[in-house]
Design a protein around this motif. Structure first.
Motif, short mmCIF file in Angstrom:
data_model
loop_
_atom_site.label_atom_id
_atom_site.label_comp_id
_atom_site.label_asym_id
_atom_site.label_seq_id
_atom_site.Cartn_x
_atom_site.Cartn_y
_atom_site.Cartn_z
N CYS A 29 0.84 -1.19 0.00
CA CYS A 29 0.00 0.00 0.00
C CYS A 29 0.88 1.25 0.00
O CYS A 29 1.80 1.36 0.78
CB CYS A 29 -0.92 0.00 1.21
N ASP A 31 -0.34 4.88 0.19
CA ASP A 31 -1.48 5.78 0.25
C ASP A 31 -1.16 7.14 0.85
O ASP A 31 -2.05 7.88 1.23
CB ASP A 31 -2.64 5.13 1.00
N ALA A 36 0.63 8.85 -4.37
CA ALA A 36 -0.03 7.69 -3.75
C ALA A 36 -0.82 6.90 -4.79
O ALA A 36 -1.59 7.46 -5.56
CB ALA A 36 -0.96 8.16 -2.65
N GLY A 38 -2.33 3.82 -3.78
CA GLY A 38 -3.24 2.94 -3.05
C GLY A 38 -2.67 1.53 -2.95
O GLY A 38 -1.46 1.32 -2.96
N THR A 39 -3.55 0.56 -2.90
CA THR A 39 -3.14 -0.83 -2.76
C THR A 39 -2.74 -1.39 -4.12
O THR A 39 -3.42 -1.14 -5.12
CB THR A 39 -4.29 -1.66 -2.17
N TYR A 40 -1.68 -2.19 -4.13
CA TYR A 40 -1.20 -2.78 -5.38
C TYR A 40 -0.41 -4.04 -5.06
O TYR A 40 -0.04 -4.30 -3.92
CB TYR A 40 -0.32 -1.79 -6.15
#
Length: 67
Positions: A29, A31, A36, A38-40
């Motif tokens: 993450c 963020d 940013a 986010g989730t990946y």
């Protein structure tokens, strides 16, 4: 987590019995900050042990044990 191409989201905790399912990929993450994303899933994601729970199809529910 990702397991056999399916991405799973956290949905709570349980005290059910669990059976070892295999290794899944752990997401990362980013963020915070200007870039940013986010989730990946990284190109080489960390691995985590996954568990199946009695009464639930692992195509829909898997578990991770907290340390």
């Amino acid at each position: 987590m990702r397991f056999e191409g399916t991405v799973y989201l956290e949905g709570g905790s349980t005290t059910r019995d669990a059976v070892s399912l295999g290794q899944g990929e752990e997401s990362s993450c980013a963020d915070v900050g200007r870039d940013a994303v986010g989730t990946y899933f990284a190109d080489d994601p960390g691995q985590v042990a996954l568990w199946s729970l009695g009464g639930f199809d692992p195509a829909h529910v898997v578990a991770v044990r907290e340390p």
